[in-house]
Design a protein around this motif. Structure first.
Motif, PDB file in Angstrom:
ATOM      1  N   UNK A   1      -1.673  28.537   6.636  1.00  0.00           N
ATOM      2  CA  UNK A   1      -2.838  29.375   6.317  1.00  0.00           C
ATOM      3  C   UNK A   1      -4.132  28.608   6.589  1.00  0.00           C
ATOM      4  N   UNK A   2      -4.111  27.303   6.367  1.00  0.00           N
ATOM      5  CA  UNK A   2      -5.342  26.521   6.495  1.00  0.00           C
ATOM      6  C   UNK A   2      -5.677  26.181   7.943  1.00  0.00           C
ATOM      7  N   UNK A   3      -4.702  25.700   8.707  1.00  0.00           N
ATOM      8  CA  UNK A   3      -5.042  25.211  10.055  1.00  0.00           C
ATOM      9  C   UNK A   3      -4.238  25.842  11.190  1.00  0.00           C
ATOM     10  N   UNK A   4      -3.265  26.714  10.887  1.00  0.00           N
ATOM     11  CA  UNK A   4      -2.502  27.359  11.958  1.00  0.00           C
ATOM     12  C   UNK A   4      -1.800  26.360  12.861  1.00  0.00           C
ATOM     13  N   UNK A   5      -0.968  25.512  12.259  1.00  0.00           N
ATOM     14  CA  UNK A   5      -0.309  24.453  13.016  1.00  0.00           C
ATOM     15  C   UNK A   5       0.892  24.966  13.808  1.00  0.00           C
ATOM     16  N   UNK A   6       1.220  26.247  13.632  1.00  0.00           N
ATOM     17  CA  UNK A   6       2.379  26.797  14.333  1.00  0.00           C
ATOM     18  C   UNK A   6       3.696  26.511  13.643  1.00  0.00           C
ATOM     19  N   UNK A   7       3.644  26.251  12.348  1.00  0.00           N
ATOM     20  CA  UNK A   7       4.878  26.005  11.596  1.00  0.00           C
ATOM     21  C   UNK A   7       5.582  27.330  11.316  1.00  0.00           C
ATOM     22  N   UNK A   8       6.929  27.328  11.325  1.00  0.00           N
ATOM     23  CA  UNK A   8       7.662  28.557  10.980  1.00  0.00           C
ATOM     24  C   UNK A   8       7.551  28.837   9.474  1.00  0.00           C
ATOM     25  N   UNK A   9       7.023  30.027   9.147  1.00  0.00           N
ATOM     26  CA  UNK A   9       6.720  30.333   7.734  1.00  0.00           C
ATOM     27  C   UNK A   9       7.957  30.537   6.873  1.00  0.00           C
ATOM     28  N   UNK A  10       9.094  30.843   7.532  1.00  0.00           N
ATOM     29  CA  UNK A  10      10.287  31.126   6.724  1.00  0.00           C
ATOM     30  C   UNK A  10      11.131  29.877   6.467  1.00  0.00           C
ATOM     31  N   UNK A  11      10.692  28.725   6.963  1.00  0.00           N
ATOM     32  CA  UNK A  11      11.503  27.512   6.775  1.00  0.00           C
ATOM     33  C   UNK A  11      11.449  27.054   5.323  1.00  0.00           C
ATOM     34  N   UNK A  12      12.592  26.594   4.805  1.00  0.00           N
ATOM     35  CA  UNK A  12      12.621  26.013   3.450  1.00  0.00           C
ATOM     36  C   UNK A  12      12.326  24.517   3.520  1.00  0.00           C
ATOM     37  N   UNK A  13      12.636  23.944   4.681  1.00  0.00           N
ATOM     38  CA  UNK A  13      12.343  22.524   4.885  1.00  0.00           C
ATOM     39  C   UNK A  13      11.943  22.306   6.332  1.00  0.00           C
TER      40      UNK A  13
ATOM     41  N   UNK B   1      13.169  22.970  11.921  1.00  0.00           N
ATOM     42  CA  UNK B   1      13.086  23.823  10.724  1.00  0.00           C
ATOM     43  C   UNK B   1      14.480  24.077  10.165  1.00  0.00           C
ATOM     44  N   UNK B   2      14.569  24.016   8.844  1.00  0.00           N
ATOM     45  CA  UNK B   2      15.860  24.174   8.176  1.00  0.00           C
ATOM     46  C   UNK B   2      15.785  25.267   7.118  1.00  0.00           C
ATOM     47  N   UNK B   3      16.963  25.827   6.781  1.00  0.00           N
ATOM     48  CA  UNK B   3      16.948  26.871   5.752  1.00  0.00           C
ATOM     49  C   UNK B   3      17.135  26.294   4.355  1.00  0.00           C
ATOM     50  N   UNK B   4      17.198  24.974   4.247  1.00  0.00           N
ATOM     51  CA  UNK B   4      17.158  24.357   2.916  1.00  0.00           C
ATOM     52  C   UNK B   4      16.491  22.985   3.017  1.00  0.00           C
ATOM     53  N   UNK B   5      15.871  22.577   1.918  1.00  0.00           N
ATOM     54  CA  UNK B   5      15.217  21.281   1.872  1.00  0.00           C
ATOM     55  C   UNK B   5      16.262  20.166   1.997  1.00  0.00           C
TER      56      UNK B   5
END
Lengths: 485, 348
Positions: free
Chosen positions: A265-277, A228-232
């Motif tokens: 929101x759809x499948x709860x894949x465990x992705x960090x919600x605050x990531x920009x990229x 996870x990154x703070x920018x794309x």
């Protein structure tokens, strides 16, 4: 065609297939009037449900004799409008031609009928430790015939190629009803690669009735890394660093914040919600090799300063990561009443530039754009979100989609990486290719199908039928030939 | 008829045709290592492309043939000729991204795109693979390239019976170890099975051992220069007598035995030959002394549904680039009509 001729034609179809398998009239045909490019519909003359290759041949011959246009349709998942019916033509529904005729572990091939669902091939091959590589997001429903016509891709194309790289042999019904054999069951060939020409021809050269696919050995192990990154831009730079390291991952995918939010929101894949990229990189292969490569991959990715990294702990965890990615389209759809998805390609080193420009274009048009893309091969998937009920939003979204395609051409890429040109991107084909290039393609089409019966009106930009993505109602729409949902 | 490096003259003979010498149409016009793409004019020698790629740790994974002999970009694409290394990632059809060619009407036509993924328009690059100069004169080609394995080595089992060698090839070929090459070479003592493995250096020994364990036979190992030279000889046809015709035949492990039978029926069981790239293609060196029997071979191959490309032939051989069984004739005739209506390139 006179009324009598039209009635005779329908009679002939009914005599051949029986009344239950020739659908006419608004209600029975409603499901066939549109595909996954849902903005448009067109009403065919009839929908026929075929059970065998012989029936396909006979229907094509009847169409050829009566000069009635036709197209084959699988599950109707085309995002480019490739299986939109030709007005007053015949839709040949191929779903019943869904037998896997043979899986040969020695040759590593599968011989299938065109209505077989993509994922069913891998399921059938699994017992032999083999799988079918092309994996479009719709793989649980889309059919091999449609994959073949549009040269579908997926997440693993950099290393393993698109559909055309996995088709070895074909039995084909040409638009005049002649049946020919192309290729064989070897990976090698002699003479011009006609299988390669047929795959991706968008149904314009006829209908494949039997397909020999290449199967690959299932990788012994996977190493799936989420960063996870703070920018794309930082995620994009990580991809460049991986490529420069000499590694060849099976897949490299990036999602932006909006897409992460939707998938989560759809499948709860465990992705960090605050990531920009969010970057997904996957190595696959034999244990020792993957173990050696994963150390190098971690070293390279850590240098790119992700604020979070996660290595898939087991096959379930890996599936969860991929489920989020593969559900991203439909998930983003939940954020908005309507969306358009594009699939232009840019050279990988210009991904950052392309994404920044897409963001600016979105802001200029006041439209939200979510980005999910195959970073390994530069294949963008901007999802342009709009509300069709708001006056002018569709037009603004379509205008933005067009500007994104032009951007891809300007950056030296392509207007489509895997969805095909279809109905949707016809006008842009002429911006990507010169007139002489299009003319050569037209001459090939006319030599194979002089009556332009097979999937008429698709792929070629046509001065007679102005673009779908122009302002205001489409001329065919104004004439009542096609309509928007 | 276009002419490049002159390494496969038997493919470039059309009665009464003017020769168009492309050997001066050279140069790498674009190379972007980070994109995995390289573009070169058709007359560029592959040796020049390969050395430029090697400087960046990259290579052409379809493993072109006759590179040292001087083959060019255009001739290689038109012949559709892949080497033993095509096993790992694929052949020309999998690595040719874009082409520019001049069609039979003198029009310059481009197809494909210089990016690694593209589905726009008809796939003209694939049509050009194996087109033998009969559909257009290639002027520029763009290839996908890959990072070269850090190091490679080969294990070899010598002197097996054919069926035994084929069985062993199937066993090691469907095992978990990913192979760069898997060839069966006919030699004085019988069949030699040769397996090349490439990848990260420090995992290589463990992987070689794993492959050897799968074979469970006495193996010899070739490393570094010996390994490179071995496969170079294979690609350059150093194993075939200079006066022999070299034929390429697409096949599968299931049809290799059919070719063996065809050769036995023609009393040609002793000819030099190799089943290459995981037994997906055979290279057969048909003896110069038996040129007169090529028509019999043509008929026998056709009956057995096998096809052969005459990659190299003595001048005494019949002027026929493709022998045996053919598919797609009707589609090919229509494509020829579209791109070369007057038949200037000669028909296939």
């Amino acid at each position: 065609m006179t009324t009598t001729d039209a009635a005779d034609f329908l009679d002939a179809l009914t005599r051949r297939l029986g009344p239950d398998r020739v659908l006419t009239g608004a209600a029975p045909m409603a499901a066939y009037e549109s595909d996954a490019l849902t903005a448009f519909r067109a009403r065919p003359r009839a929908v026929v449900l075929v059970d065998s290759a012989e029936e396909v041949v006979d229907v094509v011959r009847l169409c050829a004799a009566a000069e009635v246009p036709f197209l084959a349709r699988g599950s109707g998942t085309s995002l480019s409008g490739g299986s939109l019916p030709v007005h007053d033509g015949v839709v040949i529904a191929m779903n019943r031609l869904n037998r896997i005729l043979e899986v040969d572990p020695v040759r590593r091939t599968a011989v299938v009928e065109p209505g077989v669902v993509n994922l069913a091939v891998s399921d059938a091959a699994e017992a032999y430790g083999l799988y079918y590589s092309p994996d479009p997001s719709s793989q649980s429903v889309c059919t091999i015939g449609g994959n073949l016509a549009f040269n579908s891709g997926g997440a693993h194309c950099l290393k393993y190629g698109m559909t055309s790289n996995h088709v070895l042999g074909l039995e084909v019904v040409l638009p005049d009803g002649e049946v020919i054999e192309l290729g064989g069951d070897s990976l090698e060939g002699v003479g011009p690669d006609l299988v390669g020409l047929f795959v991706g021809s968008e149904g314009l050269f006829g209908i494949a009735t039997k397909i020999t696919l290449r199967l690959l050995p299932k990788p012994e192990t996977y190493f799936t890394l989420l960063a996870a990154y703070d920018s794309l831009a930082a995620a994009g730079e990580a991809v460049a660093a991986v490529v420069a390291s000499g590694l060849l991952p099976g897949a490299m995918e990036i999602m932006d914040n909006l897409a992460i939010e939707a998938a989560e929101a759809a499948v709860g894949a465990g992705y960090p919600l605050d990531a920009e990229g969010l970057l997904i990189v996957e190595l696959e292969g034999e244990k020792q090799q993957v173990a050696a490569e994963s150390e190098l991959l971690l070293e390279v990715v850590r240098k790119s300063n992700p604020y979070l990294e996660h290595i898939a702990s087991d096959p379930d965890d890996r599936m969860r990561i991929w489920k989020g990615r593969k559900s991203a389209f439909s998930a983003v759809g939940r954020l908005s009443p309507d969306y358009i998805v594009q699939d232009g390609v840019v050279p990988r080193s210009r991904l950052g530039e392309a994404l920044t420009k897409i963001q600016h274009l979105g802001e200029e048009h006041g439209i939200r754009v979510a980005n999910v893309f195959h970073a390994g091969d530069g294949n963008l998937h901007p999802l342009i979100l709009f509300d069709g009920r708001v006056e002018g939003e569709l037009e603004r979204a379509e205008e933005l989609a067009g500007e994104i395609l032009r951007l891809c051409i300007d950056l030296g890429g392509s207007i489509t990486g895997e969805h095909g040109v279809g109905m949707e991107k016809r006008q842009y084909l002429g911006e990507m290719f010169d007139e002489a290039d299009l003319d050569a393609m037209r001459r090939i089409r006319m030599a194979i199908d002089p009556g332009e019966l097979a999937n008429r009106g698709k792929m070629f930009p046509d001065a007679e039928a102005p673009a779908l993505l122009s302002h205001g109602p489409h001329p065919l729409e104004a004439a009542g030939v096609i309509s928007r949902e | 008829m276009p002419h490049g490096g002159g390494t496969k003259p038997s493919l470039a003979v059309v009665d009464g045709a003017e020769v168009l010498d492309l050997s001066a149409l050279t140069g790498i016009t674009e190379y972007l290592p980070s994109e995995y793409t390289v573009t070169a004019l058709a007359g560029t020698r592959l040796a020049d492309v390969a050395s430029r790629l090697a400087a960046e740790g990259q290579y052409l994974p379809f493993d072109p043939l006759l590179v040292d002999a001087g083959s060019t970009v255009g001739g290689t694409v038109a012949a559709g000729a892949n080497g033993p290394g095509r096993l790992r990632y694929g052949g020309l059809r999998d690595f040719l991204l874009a082409v520019t060619f001049v069609d039979g009407r003198g029009e310059i036509v481009r197809g494909g795109a210089k990016v690694v993924k593209n589905a726009a328009g008809f796939d003209l690059p694939k049509l050009m693979v194996g087109s033998l100069g009969r559909l257009g004169i290639l002027t520029e080609c763009t290839f996908k390239v890959f990072p070269h394995p850090e190091s490679c080595a080969t294990v070899r089992v010598a002197g097996m019976a054919f069926d035994e060698a084929l069985e062993a090839a199937g066993r090691v070929g469907s095992g978990a170890v990913e192979l760069e090459c898997l060839d069966l070479m006919y030699g004085l003592a019988g069949w030699d099975l040769e397996i090349r493995i490439g990848g990260r250096s420090f995992a290589l020994d463990a992987r070689l051992k794993r492959a050897a364990d799968l074979l469970d036979m006495d193996v010899t190992t070739l490393s570094s220069d010996a390994d490179a030279n071995h496969w170079r000889t294979r690609r350059e046809f150093g194993w075939a007598s200079p006066d022999a015709s070299v034929l390429k035949l697409p096949l599968t492990p299931a049809t290799a035995g059919t070719l063996e039978q065809v050769l036995a029926d023609l009393a040609a069981s002793q000819v030099a030959r190799v089943y290459s790239a995981g037994v997906q293609q055979a290279f057969v060196a048909w003896p110069g002394a038996r040129v007169a029997d090529l028509p019999s071979l043509d008929r026998a191959l056709a009956q057995s549904k096998l096809t052969a490309l005459m990659l190299r032939a003595p001048t005494a051989a019949p002027n026929q680039p493709i022998l045996g069984y053919r598919t797609g004739g009707e589609l090919l005739r229509r494509v020829e009509q579209a791109l070369d209506p007057a038949g200037r390139f000669g028909r296939l």
